[in-house]
Design a protein around this motif. Sequence first.
Motif, PDB file in Angstrom:
ATOM      1  N   LEU A 349       0.827  -1.202   0.000  1.00  0.00           N
ATOM      2  CA  LEU A 349       0.000   0.000   0.000  1.00  0.00           C
ATOM      3  C   LEU A 349       0.862   1.253   0.000  1.00  0.00           C
ATOM      4  O   LEU A 349       0.624   2.182  -0.779  1.00  0.00           O
ATOM      5  CB  LEU A 349      -0.930   0.012   1.209  1.00  0.00           C
ATOM      6  N   MET A 350       1.862   1.296   0.858  1.00  0.00           N
ATOM      7  CA  MET A 350       2.704   2.493   0.953  1.00  0.00           C
ATOM      8  C   MET A 350       3.431   2.768  -0.362  1.00  0.00           C
ATOM      9  O   MET A 350       3.532   3.920  -0.800  1.00  0.00           O
ATOM     10  CB  MET A 350       3.687   2.338   2.109  1.00  0.00           C
ATOM     11  N   ALA A 351       3.920   1.701  -0.993  1.00  0.00           N
ATOM     12  CA  ALA A 351       4.610   1.875  -2.273  1.00  0.00           C
ATOM     13  C   ALA A 351       3.644   2.349  -3.361  1.00  0.00           C
ATOM     14  O   ALA A 351       3.949   3.288  -4.122  1.00  0.00           O
ATOM     15  CB  ALA A 351       5.268   0.569  -2.683  1.00  0.00           C
ATOM     16  N   ASP A 352       2.472   1.724  -3.421  1.00  0.00           N
ATOM     17  CA  ASP A 352       1.487   2.107  -4.430  1.00  0.00           C
ATOM     18  C   ASP A 352       0.946   3.508  -4.175  1.00  0.00           C
ATOM     19  O   ASP A 352       0.676   4.259  -5.121  1.00  0.00           O
ATOM     20  CB  ASP A 352       0.326   1.102  -4.439  1.00  0.00           C
ATOM     21  N   TRP A 353       0.773   3.850  -2.896  1.00  0.00           N
ATOM     22  CA  TRP A 353       0.251   5.179  -2.551  1.00  0.00           C
ATOM     23  C   TRP A 353       1.222   6.284  -3.002  1.00  0.00           C
ATOM     24  O   TRP A 353       0.807   7.266  -3.618  1.00  0.00           O
ATOM     25  CB  TRP A 353       0.024   5.263  -1.044  1.00  0.00           C
ATOM     26  N   GLU A 354       2.487   6.093  -2.699  1.00  0.00           N
ATOM     27  CA  GLU A 354       3.483   7.103  -3.079  1.00  0.00           C
ATOM     28  C   GLU A 354       3.596   7.211  -4.597  1.00  0.00           C
ATOM     29  O   GLU A 354       3.738   8.307  -5.148  1.00  0.00           O
ATOM     30  CB  GLU A 354       4.832   6.755  -2.461  1.00  0.00           C
ATOM     31  N   LYS A 355       3.519   6.068  -5.279  1.00  0.00           N
ATOM     32  CA  LYS A 355       3.593   6.081  -6.741  1.00  0.00           C
ATOM     33  C   LYS A 355       2.387   6.787  -7.342  1.00  0.00           C
ATOM     34  O   LYS A 355       2.519   7.567  -8.293  1.00  0.00           O
ATOM     35  CB  LYS A 355       3.673   4.644  -7.254  1.00  0.00           C
ATOM     36  N   GLU A 356       1.203   6.530  -6.793  1.00  0.00           N
ATOM     37  CA  GLU A 356      -0.024   7.079  -7.352  1.00  0.00           C
ATOM     38  C   GLU A 356      -0.221   8.553  -7.029  1.00  0.00           C
ATOM     39  O   GLU A 356      -0.649   9.338  -7.883  1.00  0.00           O
ATOM     40  CB  GLU A 356      -1.227   6.281  -6.824  1.00  0.00           C
TER      41      GLU A 356
END
Length: 454
Positions: A349-356
């Motif tokens: 989630l943290m990786a996807d959140w920062e990417k998005e």
Amino acid sequence: MIQVKEQGERAEPSYLQARIAEDGTTLVAESSGTGRVAAIFKKFGDSMSQYRSYAAGVLGAWHAWRFLTAAAMAGACLMPAQASAQETIKVGFFGPLTEAFAGLGVDAKKGANLAVKQANETGGVNGRKIELVPYDDRGNRTEAVAVARKLMEQDKVVAIVDGSLSLTSIAAAPVINEGKVPMVVAYSNAVNVVKGNDYVFRWASVADVQGWVMVHEAYQRGQKRFALLMQDEEYGHGIINGAEQAIKKLGLQVVYKKAFAPSEREFRSMLTEIKNLNPDAVLMSGFGPALTAVGRQGSELGVFPKAQFYGSCDLNEIDWFRGIGENGDGTMATLEFIVPTDHAITKKLMADWEKEYKEKIITHEAGLTYDATRLIIDAIKRGGATREGIRKALAETKSFTNLSGVNVSFTELREPMLPIALGKWDKSKKVFSLVKFITDPALIDPRPWYQYYK
């Protein structure tokens, strides 16, 4: 309904009718001559020879040719139904996207959007994509009811993610329940959102649980005299009710209590009164801007850290992260999830959140709405893309893993036994560090609090 009538010298007129059943994928053929269903076929793509042999066996050769004619005609009607199987599955969303509480709704929508995107990137549900249909309720009760009706009646959504406040959710929930559309409430904590509404489920904790947990934690730390600041609406009342019940049970003392409007931002006079009473702890219910104002002003006046400051779950809002500055160190928060953790779900989630979104902060509303949307998608996978199927699947949910990697069980009241993440603000790192997850059922069970809400 398609009817194929026979012309001939038979004594009694007869006909065979073929129709598409309600599920959109079943072909039903009936013969008036036999008075019974001749054939039911799933998947119209089966070979015509299979139809011919089945029809002849059940109806006899006399009716077989009529069945084939009816089937061929009905097949033309079935093709749109087959095509619709690839249409998107519509899931509704409402929350305050503009006006005073826009920050909450915008973050909630981000959480829902990301959950939908992740699901669609892995194939959706049985090859069908999820479509989020969002509406702005402007933080207004009347508008919340209006957009709820639009989602149900106009957009024909199969389920709804409630990304709104307690005050608007309480207004919309009975309407949605009457429409028999399943809804998962993301971050609204007021009991009356769910109570009495069989199609409404909650992902957040009951508000009273947070106050109950606050006082028990303070008691363990030797704190016995309390000042209470209560936001004057359903959510705020619930937290302070939980705190007062715990204070009464444990034989502690309230030295100060005052209510304030959700729009209040100036607390210096209240904090000065509190300072003169020298409490061990200040417990506060409120939205992010008010909590941030008290944390900052209380630090400037020297109330904190002499008195321990406890705040509700809305401390995990963007207002606190960006507005507390060098103040608030050591503030304790009763949170419904916490990041970061070492769990794989959290890391993804943290990786996807920062990417998005090009940011690292996952707020209270964003995280809970992300999980609420995931829960609905999971229910669609288990129960099918129908309103009743989703409701049944939600009701049968025994446990679900939240974004902190914590397993959450559900009660018969459609309320979660949600562990509270006790967090402590670290001003140097600008994060709430995990103190512990509170999992004791005696502290987190939502069921005892229903008695206070008639």
